[in-house]
Each structure stands twice: as structure tokens, then as C-alpha cells.
Design a protein around this motif. Structure first.
Motif, mmCIF file in Angstrom:
data_model
loop_
_atom_site.group_PDB
_atom_site.id
_atom_site.type_symbol
_atom_site.label_atom_id
_atom_site.label_comp_id
_atom_site.label_asym_id
_atom_site.label_seq_id
_atom_site.Cartn_x
_atom_site.Cartn_y
_atom_site.Cartn_z
ATOM 1 N N TYR A 60 7.312 -8.833 26.003
ATOM 2 C CA TYR A 60 6.160 -8.378 26.781
ATOM 3 C C TYR A 60 5.112 -9.489 26.865
ATOM 4 N N THR A 61 4.865 -10.132 25.705
ATOM 5 C CA THR A 61 3.807 -11.128 25.620
ATOM 6 C C THR A 61 4.299 -12.396 24.942
ATOM 7 N N PRO A 62 4.378 -13.519 25.583
ATOM 8 C CA PRO A 62 4.265 -13.658 27.037
ATOM 9 C C PRO A 62 5.545 -13.155 27.700
ATOM 10 N N GLY A 63 5.405 -12.582 28.883
ATOM 11 C CA GLY A 63 6.528 -11.917 29.530
ATOM 12 C C GLY A 63 7.683 -12.852 29.850
ATOM 13 N N GLY A 64 8.857 -12.504 29.378
ATOM 14 C CA GLY A 64 10.031 -13.318 29.672
ATOM 15 C C GLY A 64 11.160 -13.040 28.692
ATOM 16 N N VAL A 65 12.143 -13.909 28.735
ATOM 17 C CA VAL A 65 13.307 -13.780 27.852
ATOM 18 C C VAL A 65 13.475 -15.086 27.096
ATOM 19 N N LYS A 66 13.713 -14.990 25.804
ATOM 20 C CA LYS A 66 14.049 -16.171 25.019
ATOM 21 C C LYS A 66 15.450 -15.997 24.477
ATOM 22 N N VAL A 67 16.182 -17.096 24.481
ATOM 23 C CA VAL A 67 17.578 -17.043 24.060
ATOM 24 C C VAL A 67 17.769 -18.006 22.886
ATOM 25 N N PHE A 68 18.434 -17.503 21.841
ATOM 26 C CA PHE A 68 18.581 -18.257 20.600
ATOM 27 C C PHE A 68 20.042 -18.434 20.234
ATOM 28 N N ASN A 69 20.296 -19.495 19.488
ATOM 29 C CA ASN A 69 21.598 -19.697 18.878
ATOM 30 C C ASN A 69 21.758 -18.648 17.774
ATOM 31 N N SER A 70 22.833 -17.873 17.807
ATOM 32 C CA SER A 70 22.955 -16.761 16.867
ATOM 33 C C SER A 70 23.193 -17.235 15.430
ATOM 34 N N LYS A 71 23.671 -18.453 15.302
ATOM 35 C CA LYS A 71 23.926 -18.992 13.963
ATOM 36 C C LYS A 71 22.617 -19.438 13.311
ATOM 37 N N THR A 72 21.837 -20.211 14.067
ATOM 38 C CA THR A 72 20.672 -20.889 13.490
ATOM 39 C C THR A 72 19.332 -20.274 13.883
ATOM 40 N N LEU A 73 19.348 -19.425 14.887
ATOM 41 C CA LEU A 73 18.132 -18.883 15.510
ATOM 42 C C LEU A 73 17.267 -19.986 16.137
ATOM 43 N N GLU A 74 17.897 -21.101 16.488
ATOM 44 C CA GLU A 74 17.171 -22.135 17.230
ATOM 45 C C GLU A 74 17.107 -21.749 18.704
ATOM 46 N N LEU A 75 15.979 -22.099 19.331
ATOM 47 C CA LEU A 75 15.773 -21.740 20.739
ATOM 48 C C LEU A 75 16.753 -22.505 21.627
ATOM 49 N N VAL A 76 17.444 -21.776 22.493
ATOM 50 C CA VAL A 76 18.387 -22.387 23.424
ATOM 51 C C VAL A 76 17.797 -22.420 24.832
ATOM 52 N N ALA A 77 17.104 -21.348 25.204
ATOM 53 C CA ALA A 77 16.526 -21.282 26.554
ATOM 54 C C ALA A 77 15.309 -20.371 26.551
ATOM 55 N N ASP A 78 14.336 -20.741 27.373
ATOM 56 C CA ASP A 78 13.124 -19.942 27.538
ATOM 57 C C ASP A 78 13.018 -19.609 29.022
ATOM 58 N N ILE A 79 13.030 -18.337 29.344
ATOM 59 C CA ILE A 79 13.011 -17.919 30.749
ATOM 60 C C ILE A 79 11.732 -17.119 31.016
ATOM 61 N N PRO A 80 10.670 -17.770 31.497
ATOM 62 C CA PRO A 80 9.443 -17.025 31.792
ATOM 63 C C PRO A 80 9.677 -16.090 32.976
ATOM 64 N N ALA A 81 9.211 -14.860 32.854
ATOM 65 C CA ALA A 81 9.406 -13.892 33.945
ATOM 66 C C ALA A 81 8.261 -14.012 34.938
ATOM 67 N N SER A 82 8.152 -15.185 35.569
ATOM 68 C CA SER A 82 7.057 -15.427 36.514
ATOM 69 C C SER A 82 7.403 -14.812 37.858
ATOM 70 N N TYR A 83 6.389 -14.272 38.502
ATOM 71 C CA TYR A 83 6.632 -13.686 39.823
ATOM 72 C C TYR A 83 5.400 -13.869 40.702
ATOM 73 N N GLY A 84 5.583 -13.687 41.987
ATOM 74 C CA GLY A 84 4.486 -13.841 42.932
ATOM 75 C C GLY A 84 4.067 -15.302 43.044
ATOM 76 N N ASN A 85 2.965 -15.540 43.707
ATOM 77 C CA ASN A 85 2.528 -16.918 43.953
ATOM 78 C C ASN A 85 1.625 -17.465 42.854
ATOM 79 N N SER A 86 1.028 -16.542 42.075
ATOM 80 C CA SER A 86 0.039 -16.999 41.095
ATOM 81 C C SER A 86 0.675 -17.326 39.748
#
Lengths: 400, 101
Positions: free
Chosen positions: A123-149
Motif C-alpha cells: 500500500y505504502t509506497p504503492g507497488g510490488v516488490k519481488v525478492f529472492n526466496s533464498k536470501t530475501l534480497e530485492l530482485v525487482a521493484d515495480i512502482p504502481a504508478s498511474y496517470g500523468n502525475s
């Protein structure tokens, strides 16, 4: 001298192996589960063969609305806390392996088809984060940005789908996104997931489900009566509206708690989902995705969960009617049993073959285990304000 | 204003200890379902005193009882009485909800 030292070392290794063998090898994980204890930020590890609690693990922060997924070998549990905490638990050693705070406020997560990735919807900040299941290291950060602003939407209804994909819905934006983590997609996209967006799917998707075969992703809409469906076999066909205007002409009741769609199932060619703002369970014909009936129930349904054989559906309810559970026969669509376990029935979990169901009763500080044929109370274990119950069999279900 | 405060104080005092305990649970569990158990906001906005600064008690009571249009905030009238809502508003404004940090 050297020989002696080597023998000593060998002995040490053998003893260590035996010790670990003794501690772990005497049981598997297939009958284990986690009960969330909201009040104390703790969990209990339970087993469903004798219905007992094996351990309590503390120190997990705000566990209100926490959910759990499992590694494919059912050895590790991943706990998603409301405070953005992601905790990896060893189910046999009864220990926290790793814990991170990955966002300010999260709502749930899923593990990928191959078990390598853990995705969390925030929810805060809005988006999806993806982690390596072994290490819990961040693999990808996908901000749920929408609209023009560049505003960011809260993300709900995150599931995994076949082909190393995650599918999720944007509460504020009214969109469904697919994040493709397959090797082909990553190779073509500089090692980043390929995102496919579906816009204008409806107002305020609140949660979503994926059919057990991983084909249909269906988001429930809070802002309007209806659901948004995406056929993942034919994504070029786009999102289709189903059950449109199911509450038309009826007064919508206040919704004191967001319903959940996880735990639904198809029984024969019918699916059962909670109506929003109505004391009804909706029946969907899964051949043509049209409404096949409505069943008046005790209150606003929260979880509508089918026993694994699909013969019966168990339903719990929102406050102020959350002391009751009703059971519906999926052939006759009649309520066959009403149980009153006590105030604060928050969640239910069927054992994998369905002979027993675990029911958390928050205000009694208990988790009750009922026989699903006789409705007899088989067991009851003490828990501190229990909410979610998550069994290791989730490891093998698409979507979780 | 003084009169209003006096009335609300009297009304709040009229709630039994057992009802207060129920309302306290409801505040954390059910308000917390959307606003977060810390009441710092989640699906719904923060209900911490700093976030509510400048909002009148009457506004908060009315929001609890009648909900907010075009948002998921439901009308709690029927589940909560005016006295209940008044007591909850006091806890929110005074920061005495006992919500964890």
C-alpha cells in the motif's frame, strides 16, 4: 598426532550430523501450519495429525492481516505483515531465518511457480516488490504508478500464475497488471520483468483470485457491483466484466470489512464468492461466467471457502455478525449448518483432504478444529487473538 | 463549546467498563482492519491525533456514524450508538486508543 586430530574432527562431524538428524529428520512438514497471533506479533507452528501446537515464535511486528506462503519443499514459511515486514521461518527448527522490513504497509504476497521469487503487494509506497526466496534480497521493484502525475496506487489481489508470472490489481487506478519473470521475458527486457497493463477494469478492485488451474484471474470490485476477469490463456482478449450489477435495485448495506477472494473454489461448474454490501453468497456458472444464483446468508460474507472435495462451502462474516460460520451444500445451494464458535471468527483453513477445518475465534483466544462431516469440535488450542491460519499444503497451490 | 464538551464528557462517562473494553477491541481490530492496527493508515487514512488535528469532534462522530460518501468508510450507526462514537472520537483525539507504535 595428525591422525588423531583427523579422527577427532571426523567424530565431531558425525556427532553433529546425528544431532541434526535427531532434531529434524523425525518429522516431515506436510502436516504443519502457522497460526497468526495478532495481539503479540507472534505465530504458532501447529501440526494437523494430532492437532497440537509445536512452537511459538515471537518478534514479528504488526501481524494484523498477515498472510503466509510456503517454499515448494514446505520447509520455509514466508510471513507478510501489515507493517511491511517479510519474515522467513524455518518450520522444522522453529526459528526466524531472516526478517526484513520491505515497505511501510503491505497487504499480502505470493511465491513464484518455480519457488525462486517472493512477491509482496504494498500500500505504502504503492507497488510490488519481488525478492529472492533464498536470501530475501530485492530482485525487482515495480512502482504502481498511474496517470500523468506519477501517483502510486495501492496494490491488492497479488497472485502467482503459470509461466513465472505475478498478476495483481491497482486499487486506486482500477487496473490489472501482469509482471512476467520468465527467462524469455527477462532476456528480452534487460533482466527486468515485462509488465502488461490492463486499464479501466472497474472501480476499486479490493482483492482477486486465480482459478486453481491458473487460467482465470478475477478481481472483485468494491466501487461497483461486478467483477473483472482476465483469461490468462488469451490475454489479448483483455479484461471482461462479469456479474455486472449483481446488486442492482437492492440497497447496499454498509461494508464493515473487505471480503476476501482467496480460498474460493470451483465446485463442479459453479464458483462461490462473497457479495459486497449484501448478505449473500453469489454463485457463478464457470462455463459462461454468468450468475447462477444467490444464497442469503447470516451476514456480509468475508471468506467463502470450499472444502477440498467441493461438496460444501464454509462462510464466515464481517463484524458485527462475526460470531457465526455457515455451511452451504454446493449441490442444493442450501445452508446445512450454522455454527456459533464465538465472537471474532476471522479465518478458516481446511486440512488438505478436508476432513477437518481449523477456525480461529479471536475473542475466545482459541483455534477450534471441527470435523467437517459431523461438525463435532475435535480439538481446540489456545492462541493469543488468533487471525489467519495457513497450512503447508499451500505450497502446491497456484496463486499462493 | 464548553457546554458541548461537558455534555460529551457526561455521555462518555455513561459507557460501562465492559462496553469500553468492547469498543477498544473494535477500535483496534475493526477500525484497524482498514486504518491499520497502529491507526497510522492503510487502506484508510491515519487516525492518529496529528492526522486528525484541526478536525472537530462533531465531524469525527458524524463520520463514524454516517460514513463518508464515495469512500469505503461505512456508516457504523446500528453497530455503534452516538455515545459509543463519542467515546471513540475522544480516544482518537486524545491519542488514548492504546494502538501500538
Amino acid at each position: 598426532m595428525l591422525m588423531q586430530r583427523q579422527i577427532k574432527r571426523l567424530c565431531f562431524v558425525v556427532v553433529s550430523i546425528l544431532l541434526s538428524f535427531n532434531a529434524f529428520a523425525q518429522r516431515g512438514t506436510g502436516d504443519l501450519g502457522v497460526v497468526i497471533e495478532r495481539a503479540t506479533g507472534s505465530i504458532q507452528i501447529i501440526e494437523t495429525t494430532h492437532n497440537t501446537s509445536l512452537a511459538r515464535i515471537t518478534g514479528m511486528g504488526d501481524l494484523s492481516h498477515a498472510t503466509v506462503v510456503y517454499s515448494r519443499d514446505e520447509k520455509f514459511a514466508y510471513i507478510f505483515g501489515r507493517d511491511g515486514g517479510l519474515t522467513k521461518i524455518d518450520m522444522l527448527a522453529h526459528k526466524i531465518v531472516k526478517r526484513i522490513i520491505q515497505s511501510g504497509n503491505s497487504i499480502g504476497g505470493a511465491i513464484s511457480q518455480d519457488g525462486r521469487l517472493i512477491a509482496v503487494s504494498n500500500y505504502t509506497p504503492g507497488g510490488v516488490k519481488v525478492f529472492n526466496s533464498k536470501t530475501l534480497e530485492l530482485v525487482a521493484d515495480i512502482p504502481a504508478s498511474y496517470g500523468n502525475s506519477g501517483k502510486r496506487s495501492k496494490v491488492v489481489g497479488l497472485v502467482d500464475a503459470p509461466g513465472e508470472k505475478f498478476v495483481f490489481s491497482l486499487w486506486d487506478a482500477g487496473q490489472i497488471w501482469i509482471a512476467d519473470f520468465s527467462k524469455q521475458a527477462l532476456a528480452k527486457n534487460h533482466n527486468k520483468p515485462r509488465i502488461t497493463k490492463f486499464k479501466n477494469i472497474g472501480k476499486n478492485p479490493y482483492d482477486a483470485l486465480i482459478t486453481p488451474n491458473g487460467r482465470y484471474y478475477i478481481a472483485g470490485l468494491f466501487g461497483e457491483d461486478g467483477m473483472a476477469m482476465l483469461d490468462l490463456w488469451h490475454i489479448n482478449k483483455g479484461v471482461k466484466r462479469i456479474l455486472n450489477h449483481y446488486g442492482k435495485g437492492e440497497k447496499k448495506l454498509p461494508v464493515y470489512k473487505m471480503p476476501h477472494l482467496e480460498g474460493w473454489t470451483i465446485a463442479g461448474d459453479r464458483a462461490f464468492v462473497p457479495a459486497v454490501g449484501h448478505h449473500e453468497v453469489l454463485v457463478i456458472n464457470t462455463q459462461n461466467w454468468t450468475e447462477a444464483g444467490r444464497i442469503p446468508v447470516h451476514g456480509q460474507p468475508i471468506f467463502v471457502m470450499a472444502r477440498p472435495d467441493g461438496h460444501y462451502v464454509w462462510v464466515n462474516f464481517a463484524v458485527p455478525r462475526n460470531d457465526t460460520v455457515q455451511v452451504i451444500n454446493t449441490e442444493t445451494l442450501k445452508i446445512v449448518k450454522t455454527l456459533v464458535p464465538g465472537k471474532g471468527v476471522l479465518h478458516m483453513a481446511f486440512e488438505p483432504r478436508g476432513e477437518e477445518v481449523w477456525v480461529s475465534v479471536r475473542d475466545k483466544n482459541r483455534v477450534n478444529v471441527y470435523n467437517t462431516d459431523t461438525y463435532r469440535l475435535d480439538s481446540s488450542i489456545k492462541a493469543r487473538k488468533p487471525s489467519g491460519i495457513f497450512l503447508t499444503s499451500r505450497a502446491h497451490e497456484t496463486g499462493l | 463549546m464548553a457546554c458541548f464538551m461537558l455534555v460529551s464528557a457526561t455521555v462518555s462517562a455513561g459507557i460501562s467498563a465492559s462496553r469500553k473494553a468492547e469498543l477498544h477491541d473494535l477500535l483496534l481490530e475493526d477500525c484497524g482492519a482498514c486504518h491499520g492496527i497502529t491507526l497510522k493508515g492503510s487502506l484508510g487514512p491515519s487516525l492518529r491525533p496529528t492526522a486528525l488535528a484541526g478536525k472537530s469532534k462533531a465531524f469525527i462522530v458524524s463520520t463514524i456514524l454516517h460514513g463518508r460518501k464515495n469512500t469505503p468508510m461505512p456508516a457504523w450507526l446500528g453497530v455503534l450508538s452516538r455515545d459509543d462514537a463519542s467515546w471513540i472520537a475522544d480516544q482518537l483525539l486524545n491519542g488514548t486508543t492504546g494502538a501500538p507504535d
